[in-house]
Motif scaffolding. Structure first.
Motif, PDB file in Angstrom:
ATOM      1  N   ALA A   1      35.194  39.937  37.548  1.00 38.31           N
ATOM      2  CA  ALA A   1      36.462  39.203  37.553  1.00 38.31           C
ATOM      3  C   ALA A   1      37.281  39.546  38.791  1.00 38.31           C
ATOM      4  N   LYS A   2      37.330  40.822  39.158  1.00 35.29           N
ATOM      5  CA  LYS A   2      38.079  41.229  40.351  1.00 35.29           C
ATOM      6  C   LYS A   2      37.552  40.531  41.592  1.00 35.29           C
ATOM      7  N   ARG A   3      36.226  40.498  41.734  1.00 36.00           N
ATOM      8  CA  ARG A   3      35.643  39.853  42.914  1.00 36.00           C
ATOM      9  C   ARG A   3      35.981  38.362  42.943  1.00 36.00           C
ATOM     10  N   LEU A   4      35.905  37.703  41.780  1.00 36.87           N
ATOM     11  CA  LEU A   4      36.202  36.274  41.725  1.00 36.87           C
ATOM     12  C   LEU A   4      37.683  35.995  42.015  1.00 36.87           C
ATOM     13  N   LEU A   5      38.560  36.829  41.466  1.00 35.41           N
ATOM     14  CA  LEU A   5      39.991  36.650  41.706  1.00 35.41           C
ATOM     15  C   LEU A   5      40.335  36.796  43.180  1.00 35.41           C
ATOM     16  N   LEU A   6      39.722  37.796  43.824  1.00 34.72           N
ATOM     17  CA  LEU A   6      40.000  38.017  45.248  1.00 34.72           C
ATOM     18  C   LEU A   6      39.364  36.947  46.125  1.00 34.72           C
ATOM     19  N   ALA A   7      38.388  36.245  45.574  1.00 31.36           N
ATOM     20  CA  ALA A   7      37.762  35.141  46.309  1.00 31.36           C
ATOM     21  C   ALA A   7      38.544  33.842  46.140  1.00 31.36           C
ATOM     22  N   GLY A   8      39.638  33.887  45.376  1.00 31.45           N
ATOM     23  CA  GLY A   8      40.485  32.709  45.225  1.00 31.45           C
ATOM     24  C   GLY A   8      40.184  31.847  44.017  1.00 31.45           C
ATOM     25  N   VAL A   9      39.285  32.294  43.136  1.00 31.75           N
ATOM     26  CA  VAL A   9      38.959  31.528  41.934  1.00 31.75           C
ATOM     27  C   VAL A   9      40.134  31.610  40.957  1.00 31.75           C
ATOM     28  N   THR A  10      40.481  30.500  40.336  1.00 28.41           N
ATOM     29  CA  THR A  10      41.614  30.492  39.411  1.00 28.41           C
ATOM     30  C   THR A  10      41.318  31.326  38.173  1.00 28.41           C
ATOM     31  N   THR A  11      42.386  31.783  37.543  1.00 27.51           N
ATOM     32  CA  THR A  11      42.232  32.594  36.339  1.00 27.51           C
ATOM     33  C   THR A  11      41.463  31.836  35.262  1.00 27.51           C
ATOM     34  N   GLU A  12      41.749  30.562  35.115  1.00 25.79           N
ATOM     35  CA  GLU A  12      41.068  29.752  34.102  1.00 25.79           C
ATOM     36  C   GLU A  12      39.565  29.675  34.391  1.00 25.79           C
ATOM     37  N   ASP A  13      39.216  29.469  35.659  1.00 23.81           N
ATOM     38  CA  ASP A  13      37.794  29.369  36.010  1.00 23.81           C
ATOM     39  C   ASP A  13      37.080  30.710  35.847  1.00 23.81           C
ATOM     40  N   VAL A  14      37.779  31.806  36.171  1.00 26.89           N
ATOM     41  CA  VAL A  14      37.181  33.132  35.983  1.00 26.89           C
ATOM     42  C   VAL A  14      36.879  33.361  34.515  1.00 26.89           C
ATOM     43  N   ALA A  15      37.838  33.017  33.655  1.00 31.66           N
ATOM     44  CA  ALA A  15      37.648  33.180  32.216  1.00 31.66           C
ATOM     45  C   ALA A  15      36.437  32.393  31.734  1.00 31.66           C
ATOM     46  N   GLU A  16      36.298  31.177  32.229  1.00 30.20           N
ATOM     47  CA  GLU A  16      35.172  30.345  31.797  1.00 30.20           C
ATOM     48  C   GLU A  16      33.848  30.901  32.310  1.00 30.20           C
ATOM     49  N   ARG A  17      33.814  31.322  33.577  1.00 27.78           N
ATOM     50  CA  ARG A  17      32.566  31.841  34.153  1.00 27.78           C
ATOM     51  C   ARG A  17      32.089  33.097  33.450  1.00 27.78           C
ATOM     52  N   LEU A  18      33.033  33.892  32.988  1.00 30.13           N
ATOM     53  CA  LEU A  18      32.659  35.170  32.382  1.00 30.13           C
ATOM     54  C   LEU A  18      32.506  35.081  30.867  1.00 30.13           C
ATOM     55  N   GLY A  19      32.687  33.901  30.318  1.00 33.35           N
ATOM     56  CA  GLY A  19      32.387  33.711  28.913  1.00 33.35           C
ATOM     57  C   GLY A  19      33.510  33.998  27.948  1.00 33.35           C
ATOM     58  N   TYR A  20      34.769  34.126  28.433  1.00 34.17           N
ATOM     59  CA  TYR A  20      35.889  34.317  27.521  1.00 34.17           C
ATOM     60  C   TYR A  20      36.240  32.974  26.873  1.00 34.17           C
ATOM     61  N   SER A  21      36.742  33.024  25.660  1.00 36.49           N
ATOM     62  CA  SER A  21      37.034  31.788  24.931  1.00 36.49           C
ATOM     63  C   SER A  21      38.153  30.990  25.576  1.00 36.49           C
ATOM     64  N   ASP A  22      39.076  31.690  26.229  1.00 34.46           N
ATOM     65  CA  ASP A  22      40.156  30.993  26.941  1.00 34.46           C
ATOM     66  C   ASP A  22      40.786  31.956  27.941  1.00 34.46           C
ATOM     67  N   ALA A  23      41.659  31.425  28.792  1.00 34.94           N
ATOM     68  CA  ALA A  23      42.290  32.229  29.840  1.00 34.94           C
ATOM     69  C   ALA A  23      43.163  33.336  29.260  1.00 34.94           C
ATOM     70  N   ARG A  24      43.791  33.061  28.115  1.00 31.64           N
ATOM     71  CA  ARG A  24      44.653  34.064  27.498  1.00 31.64           C
ATOM     72  C   ARG A  24      43.862  35.301  27.085  1.00 31.64           C
ATOM     73  N   SER A  25      42.681  35.093  26.494  1.00 32.22           N
ATOM     74  CA  SER A  25      41.834  36.224  26.099  1.00 32.22           C
ATOM     75  C   SER A  25      41.415  37.032  27.324  1.00 32.22           C
ATOM     76  N   PHE A  26      41.095  36.332  28.416  1.00 31.59           N
ATOM     77  CA  PHE A  26      40.714  37.025  29.640  1.00 31.59           C
ATOM     78  C   PHE A  26      41.875  37.843  30.189  1.00 31.59           C
ATOM     79  N   ARG A  27      43.082  37.259  30.212  1.00 30.52           N
ATOM     80  CA  ARG A  27      44.243  37.990  30.741  1.00 30.52           C
ATOM     81  C   ARG A  27      44.478  39.272  29.939  1.00 30.52           C
ATOM     82  N   ARG A  28      44.362  39.181  28.618  1.00 27.89           N
ATOM     83  CA  ARG A  28      44.565  40.372  27.781  1.00 27.89           C
ATOM     84  C   ARG A  28      43.528  41.443  28.106  1.00 27.89           C
ATOM     85  N   ALA A  29      42.267  41.039  28.228  1.00 32.47           N
ATOM     86  CA  ALA A  29      41.210  42.002  28.539  1.00 32.47           C
ATOM     87  C   ALA A  29      41.415  42.609  29.913  1.00 32.47           C
ATOM     88  N   PHE A  30      41.772  41.788  30.877  1.00 36.25           N
ATOM     89  CA  PHE A  30      41.955  42.269  32.248  1.00 36.25           C
ATOM     90  C   PHE A  30      43.096  43.284  32.318  1.00 36.25           C
TER      91      PHE A  30
END
Length: 360
Positions: A309-338
């Motif tokens: 996730a860190k690498r994707l975020l620093l590469a400019g990928v949106t939070t929503e897209d990072v969440a989807e690529r990494l298999g989180y159910s939604d962006a909110r779940s990813f933000r909490r985990a991060f």
């Protein structure tokens, strides 16, 4: 809640763990010679080395028995004591003092290779002979060669020290080979090391960035073609035989730590049941093996996701897209985990990293 994606997984291999046991923190495979730099520093600073390294059965002169091997747990306890006494620069200082001789039969084999690249590959193939407590891997990324550090065991407390020590050891070894000095293009070290930047950059001879997701050396890939003016060509076969014999005696041929095995099989996209089946064991056995190594399946998979996730975020990928690529159910779940892992939101992480880059 994490939702595993239906990524392809290797066909189950019955009895994989039972037939080819993985490396354990309790396997006594680490010899004394990779600690040579620490021993030198300890003698100079008058540390009580016999108390700090009791498993090595040191002599009064601070010299270990040549046939003595210790396990990871014993080694890490000694290293934690040494780091407490030696300070934040100890990793790079200990690695900088090591010689090819300290690498045992592996060092001689590196000297016997026709080129720098083949010497590096020989060293990586037999790195356990030299007592490596992590796994170094060589990757070619465009015009760059990258020597990256990967943990053998899930051990955040000692990982930064091991990274600095082992990468400094690799640089010391390359500089002692009979060829033109290897010029590094950059060094990235994980975590927020408190080591002196001047000490790091004086040794590595290039810009050093701290706070990276992983630790690695970067240099121009054509450098690997540099020929070695070696006088040890005839020693290559003897060295290889000695290394193979030593690995056999250690009982580590074909072994890999369970953490590295799971990461290489992309465990973050699979359930415990899937991975246990692929390894030919029961889910309960997988949990038990990981508990023995002081970690858990959740901890490994989540840490892998956060690093990606860190690498994707620093590469400019949106939070929503990072969440989807990494298999989180939604962006909110990813933000909490991060935030649970980094104490920062994805947005704050980008800002902090940008500010750090401006200050370097």
């Amino acid at each position: 809640m994490f939702v595993a994606k239906s990524e392809p997984i290797a066909e189950p291999t019955p009895g994989l763990v039972a037939d080819s046991p993985v490396l354990s923190v309790k396997d006594a495979i680490f010899p004394a010679h990779p600690f040579a730099g620490l021993f030198e520093i300890g003698v100079e600073q008058r540390w009580q080395l016999r108390d700090m390294f009791p498993a090595f059965d040191l002599s009064d002169a601070g010299l270990p028995r040549s046939d003595r091997r210790i396990n990871y747990l014993q080694a890490r306890e000694s290293l934690l004591q040494a780091r407490q006494r030696g300070g934040a620069d100890l990793g790079v200082l200990s690695g900088s003092r090591k010689t090819l001789k300290n690498l045992g039969a592996m060092g001689l084999g590196m000297l016997a290779q026709p080129s720098l690249g083949q010497a590096v590959k020989f060293g990586l193939h037999y790195q356990l002979v030299a007592g490596s407590m992590l796994q170094l891997e060589l990757e070619i990324v465009g015009k760059n060669a990258v020597l990256a550090s990967h943990a053998l065991f899930d051990d955040a407390e000692i990982q930064e020290f091991l990274d600095a020590d082992h990468l400094a050891t690799a640089v010391s070894a390359m500089r002692q080979l009979p060829c033109a000095a290897t010029q590094l293009a950059g060094v990235e070290l994980r975590g927020n090391l408190q080591a002196s930047r001047s000490v790091l950059e004086d040794f590595f001879g290039c810009k050093v960035s701290c706070g990276a997701d992983s630790s690695r050396l970067i240099f121009a890939s054509p450098t690997l073609d540099t020929p070695l003016m070696s006088q040890y060509e005839n020693a290559e076969m003897l060295s290889r035989q000695a290394c193979d014999s030593e690995l056999n005696e250690m009982g580590v041929v074909g072994k890999q730590s369970l953490v590295r095995k799971l990461v290489s099989m992309q465990c973050e996209f699979h359930s415990v049941q899937d991975m246990a089946s692929a390894l030919g064991i029961s889910p309960r056995s997988l949990h038990r093996l990981l508990a023995r190594e002081g970690t858990s399946y959740f901890h490994i998979t989540e840490s892998v996701r956060i690093e990606r996730a860190k690498r994707l975020l620093l590469a400019g990928v949106t939070t929503e897209d990072v969440a989807e690529r990494l298999g989180y159910s939604d962006a909110r779940s990813f933000r909490r985990a991060f935030k649970r892992w980094t104490m920062l939101t994805p947005t704050d992480f980008r800002l902090v990293h940008a500010q750090g880059m401006l200050q370097q």
